[in-house]
Write an enzyme that holds these catalytic residues in place. Structure first.
Site, PDB file in Angstrom:
ATOM      1  N   ASN A 175       2.659  -8.936   6.392  1.00 58.84           N
ATOM      2  CA  ASN A 175       3.831  -8.484   7.153  1.00 58.84           C
ATOM      3  C   ASN A 175       4.637  -9.639   7.724  1.00 58.84           C
ATOM      4  O   ASN A 175       5.447  -9.436   8.618  1.00 58.84           O
ATOM      5  CB  ASN A 175       3.385  -7.539   8.278  1.00 58.84           C
ATOM      6  CG  ASN A 175       2.904  -6.215   7.724  1.00 58.84           C
ATOM      7  OD1 ASN A 175       3.258  -5.851   6.612  1.00 58.84           O
ATOM      8  ND2 ASN A 175       2.067  -5.526   8.477  1.00 58.84           N
ATOM      9  N   ASP A 233       7.305  -4.375   8.956  1.00 61.66           N
ATOM     10  CA  ASP A 233       6.362  -3.250   8.950  1.00 61.66           C
ATOM     11  C   ASP A 233       5.976  -2.789  10.347  1.00 61.66           C
ATOM     12  O   ASP A 233       4.950  -3.178  10.895  1.00 61.66           O
ATOM     13  CB  ASP A 233       5.104  -3.590   8.156  1.00 61.66           C
ATOM     14  CG  ASP A 233       4.263  -2.331   7.933  1.00 61.66           C
ATOM     15  OD1 ASP A 233       3.432  -2.341   7.018  1.00 61.66           O
ATOM     16  OD2 ASP A 233       4.446  -1.355   8.681  1.00 61.66           O
ATOM     17  N   ASP A 237       0.003  -4.126  13.882  1.00 59.17           N
ATOM     18  CA  ASP A 237      -0.437  -4.306  12.490  1.00 59.17           C
ATOM     19  C   ASP A 237       0.005  -5.668  11.968  1.00 59.17           C
ATOM     20  O   ASP A 237       0.467  -5.796  10.829  1.00 59.17           O
ATOM     21  CB  ASP A 237       0.140  -3.181  11.615  1.00 59.17           C
ATOM     22  CG  ASP A 237      -0.531  -3.139  10.240  1.00 59.17           C
ATOM     23  OD1 ASP A 237       0.080  -2.616   9.287  1.00 59.17           O
ATOM     24  OD2 ASP A 237      -1.652  -3.680  10.111  1.00 59.17           O
ATOM     25  N   THR A 296       0.337   5.932  47.845  1.00 57.28           N
ATOM     26  CA  THR A 296      -0.822   5.343  48.549  1.00 57.28           C
ATOM     27  C   THR A 296      -2.082   5.963  47.943  1.00 57.28           C
ATOM     28  O   THR A 296      -2.099   7.136  47.611  1.00 57.28           O
ATOM     29  CB  THR A 296      -0.775   5.709  50.051  1.00 57.28           C
ATOM     30  OG1 THR A 296      -0.729   7.147  50.124  1.00 57.28           O
ATOM     31  CG2 THR A 296       0.469   5.110  50.696  1.00 57.28           C
ATOM     32  N   ALA A 298       0.835  -1.208   0.000  1.00 61.32           N
ATOM     33  CA  ALA A 298       0.000   0.000   0.000  1.00 61.32           C
ATOM     34  C   ALA A 298       0.866   1.253   0.000  1.00 61.32           C
ATOM     35  O   ALA A 298       0.632   2.189  -0.743  1.00 61.32           O
ATOM     36  CB  ALA A 298      -0.874  -0.012   1.244  1.00 61.32           C
ATOM     37  N   LYS A 353      12.981  -1.431   0.611  1.00 61.64           N
ATOM     38  CA  LYS A 353      11.569  -1.063   0.768  1.00 61.64           C
ATOM     39  C   LYS A 353      11.463   0.438   0.597  1.00 61.64           C
ATOM     40  O   LYS A 353      12.142   1.199   1.286  1.00 61.64           O
ATOM     41  CB  LYS A 353      11.076  -1.465   2.162  1.00 61.64           C
ATOM     42  CG  LYS A 353       9.723  -0.886   2.544  1.00 61.64           C
ATOM     43  CD  LYS A 353       8.580  -1.510   1.787  1.00 61.64           C
ATOM     44  CE  LYS A 353       7.253  -0.852   2.122  1.00 61.64           C
ATOM     45  NZ  LYS A 353       6.147  -1.385   1.309  1.00 61.64           N
ATOM     46  N   LEU A 383      17.380  -9.830   2.067  1.00 62.89           N
ATOM     47  CA  LEU A 383      16.470 -10.343   1.049  1.00 62.89           C
ATOM     48  C   LEU A 383      15.645 -11.477   1.637  1.00 62.89           C
ATOM     49  O   LEU A 383      16.191 -12.329   2.344  1.00 62.89           O
ATOM     50  CB  LEU A 383      17.290 -10.865  -0.135  1.00 62.89           C
ATOM     51  CG  LEU A 383      16.545 -11.079  -1.445  1.00 62.89           C
ATOM     52  CD1 LEU A 383      16.065  -9.756  -2.018  1.00 62.89           C
ATOM     53  CD2 LEU A 383      17.428 -11.796  -2.440  1.00 62.89           C
ATOM     54  N   LYS A 440      -0.192  -8.962  10.214  1.00 67.33           N
ATOM     55  CA  LYS A 440      -1.073  -9.552   9.191  1.00 67.33           C
ATOM     56  C   LYS A 440      -0.206 -10.373   8.244  1.00 67.33           C
ATOM     57  O   LYS A 440       1.026 -10.264   8.268  1.00 67.33           O
ATOM     58  CB  LYS A 440      -1.828  -8.458   8.441  1.00 67.33           C
ATOM     59  CG  LYS A 440      -0.958  -7.381   7.835  1.00 67.33           C
ATOM     60  CD  LYS A 440      -1.812  -6.247   7.283  1.00 67.33           C
ATOM     61  CE  LYS A 440      -0.945  -5.121   6.765  1.00 67.33           C
ATOM     62  NZ  LYS A 440      -1.706  -3.935   6.403  1.00 67.33           N
ATOM     63  N   GLY A 500       4.123   1.577  -0.790  1.00 69.98           N
ATOM     64  CA  GLY A 500       5.315   1.643  -1.643  1.00 69.98           C
ATOM     65  C   GLY A 500       5.748   0.254  -2.052  1.00 69.98           C
ATOM     66  O   GLY A 500       5.158  -0.735  -1.639  1.00 69.98           O
ATOM     67  N   GLU A 501       6.809   0.184  -2.861  1.00 64.94           N
ATOM     68  CA  GLU A 501       7.197  -1.131  -3.370  1.00 64.94           C
ATOM     69  C   GLU A 501       8.517  -1.595  -2.761  1.00 64.94           C
ATOM     70  O   GLU A 501       9.173  -0.861  -2.024  1.00 64.94           O
ATOM     71  CB  GLU A 501       7.286  -1.068  -4.881  1.00 64.94           C
ATOM     72  CG  GLU A 501       8.173   0.029  -5.356  1.00 64.94           C
ATOM     73  CD  GLU A 501       7.798   0.479  -6.791  1.00 64.94           C
ATOM     74  OE1 GLU A 501       8.262   1.547  -7.156  1.00 64.94           O
ATOM     75  OE2 GLU A 501       7.062  -0.239  -7.482  1.00 64.94           O
TER      76      GLU A 501
HETATM   77  N1  LIG Z   1       5.000   0.489   5.902  1.00 62.21           N
HETATM   78  C1  LIG Z   1       5.888   0.830   6.844  1.00 62.21           C
HETATM   79  N2  LIG Z   1       5.804   1.947   7.538  1.00 62.21           N
HETATM   80  N3  LIG Z   1       6.934  -0.019   7.094  1.00 62.21           N
HETATM   81  N4  LIG Z   1       7.068  -1.136   6.354  1.00 62.21           N
HETATM   82  C2  LIG Z   1       8.228  -1.741   6.250  1.00 62.21           C
HETATM   83  C3  LIG Z   1       9.447  -1.192   6.937  1.00 62.21           C
HETATM   84  C4  LIG Z   1      10.428  -2.307   7.256  1.00 62.21           C
HETATM   85  C5  LIG Z   1      10.796  -3.041   5.990  1.00 62.21           C
HETATM   86  C6  LIG Z   1       9.597  -3.517   5.240  1.00 62.21           C
HETATM   87  C7  LIG Z   1       9.725  -4.606   4.376  1.00 62.21           C
HETATM   88  C8  LIG Z   1       8.610  -5.046   3.664  1.00 62.21           C
HETATM   89  N5  LIG Z   1       8.664  -6.081   2.728  1.00 62.21           N
HETATM   90  C9  LIG Z   1       9.784  -6.704   2.306  1.00 62.21           C
HETATM   91  O1  LIG Z   1      10.914  -6.525   2.751  1.00 62.21           O
HETATM   92  C10 LIG Z   1       9.598  -7.657   1.211  1.00 62.21           C
HETATM   93  C11 LIG Z   1       8.426  -7.918   0.528  1.00 62.21           C
HETATM   94  C12 LIG Z   1       8.772  -8.867  -0.445  1.00 62.21           C
HETATM   95  C13 LIG Z   1       8.022  -9.515  -1.439  1.00 62.21           C
HETATM   96  C14 LIG Z   1       8.666 -10.436  -2.287  1.00 62.21           C
HETATM   97  C15 LIG Z   1      10.047 -10.694  -2.153  1.00 62.21           C
HETATM   98  C16 LIG Z   1      10.780 -10.034  -1.159  1.00 62.21           C
HETATM   99  N6  LIG Z   1      12.182 -10.272  -1.018  1.00 62.21           N
HETATM  100  O2  LIG Z   1      12.717 -11.116  -1.775  1.00 62.21           O
HETATM  101  O3  LIG Z   1      12.851  -9.641  -0.124  1.00 62.21           O
HETATM  102  C17 LIG Z   1      10.131  -9.129  -0.301  1.00 62.21           C
HETATM  103  N7  LIG Z   1      10.642  -8.390   0.724  1.00 62.21           N
HETATM  104  C18 LIG Z   1       7.379  -4.434   3.847  1.00 62.21           C
HETATM  105  C19 LIG Z   1       7.251  -3.351   4.691  1.00 62.21           C
HETATM  106  C20 LIG Z   1       8.369  -2.898   5.400  1.00 62.21           C
END
Ligand SMILES: N=C(N)N/N=C1\CCCc2cc(NC(=O)c3cc4cccc([N+](=O)[O-])c4[nH]3)ccc21
Length: 324
Positions: A145, A161, A140, A180, A22, A41, A96, A142, A24-25
């Protein structure tokens, strides 16, 4: 490529997109001097905030807290931060996690075996136990995460996350209760009875995660219009499909039920869950220890790859001279 911060580009070569959430990628990247693969991230500086609330100009209220938390935590089942850069957006460099998100492993028709659910859930409990011990509530939890360290079914999982997390420290109520209560109003003493239950929200979420890992469907959903999703949750009225749960052990379902308790004071705590019969499984715990041992070995910085400088032929004895 233009938009990445210079200092980040000096250290990393950013490559393809691995996943997108949601906010970012996540990009695959290579650390230039060690050639190790990392994940980056990207957390968008929410457009909305800065436009509407100019005081938000500097950064989302949570990024400092979150990066502060990421830098302090050190547990095999919690994501590890390697680097952090700020530019047009925020960039968090991480280890990774080749297995991607647990979310994608429990989407129908994919189903996890009960054994695998137990291995993953045990690690989530250890991770959340570590957070609570350090006064951090995730808030959070889920499937999206929970990340998997490899494509192997037997792998380490890591929680990520911390954007919604809360740090519970010394509260004024704790100070008040040191004195007290001669002059203390009853409502403060009553409130004290329920205070400090913030961490139980993580236990509820773990119950929902376990329910979905075991069954492949969500306990509460909008699908059945009546009662509403909110009513289902506030009444703890989860959807029970006999057809699905009949192949799952009684112990597993018993643990789920003890988490999905509406009254937070009666909800199972992390320590109690780690004592539950379903998790007294020596084989599973041994598998976890083995996975841990493997990563401990790998944690030694890998030898930087020595590339043969272009044009110079090495005769085949040469590497023997420079052997280990
Ligand atoms: N929103 C926020 N404030 N903090 N969120 C964060 C902050 C901390 C770092 C962080 C990492 C991720 N996700 C990954 O790392 C991740 C997803 C993924 C999918 C496929 C492959 C790989 N991979 O092959 O690595 C992947 N690594 C999602 C959210 C957050």
């Amino acid at each position: 490529q233009l938009e990445y911060p210079k200092e980040m580009q000096n250290k990393y070569i950013v490559s393809k997109t691995l996943g997108s959430g949601a906010c970012g990628e996540v990009k695959l990247a290579f650390e230039r001097d060690t050639h190790t693969k990392v994940a980056i991230k990207i957390i968008r500086k929410s457009k909305f905030m800065t436009d509407v609330l100019p005081e938000m100009q500097d950064k989302p209220f949570n990024i400092e807290t979150e990066v502060g938390i990421l830098k302090r935590i050190d547990h095999p089942c919690l994501i590890r931060i390697i680097d952090f850069f700020e530019g047009k957006d925020f960039y968090i460099v991480l280890e990774l996690m080749e297995g991607g998100e647990l979310f994608d492993k429990v989407q129908r028709p994919a189903r996890l075996s009960e054994r695998t659910c137990k291995l993953y859930f045990y690690q989530m409990l250890l991770a959340v136990q570590y957070l609570h011990k350090h006064g951090i509530i995730h808030r959070d939890l889920k499937l999206e995460n929970v990340l998997l360290s490899s494509r192997e079914e037997n792998c380490l999982v890591k929680i990520t996350d911390f954007g919604q997390s809360k740090i519970i420290g010394e509260t004024s109520l704790m100070q008040t209760l040191c004195g007290t209560p001669d002059y203390l109003a009853p409502e403060i003493l009553h409130f004290a009875g329920t205070a400090g239950y913030g961490r139980s929200v993580d236990c509820w979420s773990l119950g929902v995660i376990l329910f979905m890992c075991l069954s492949g469907y969500p306990p509460f959903s909008k699908k059945s219009a009546r009662p509403s999703l909110t009513e289902q949750i506030t009444s703890g009225n989860y959807c029970y499909i006999e057809e699905v749960w009949k192949d799952i052990s009684r112990d597993a379902f018993d643990l789920v039920q003890k988490f999905l308790v509406v009254d937070p004071t009666k909800r199972l705590k992390i320590e109690e869950a780690l004592e539950h019969p379903w998790l007294q499984d020596e084989h599973m715990r041994h598998t976890f220890q083995q996975l841990l041992a493997q990563t401990q070995n790998m944690r030694v910085k890998p030898e930087p790859l020595t590339l043969v400088p272009p044009g110079r032929k090495r005769d085949y004895h040469e590497d023997e001279k420079t052997g280990p």
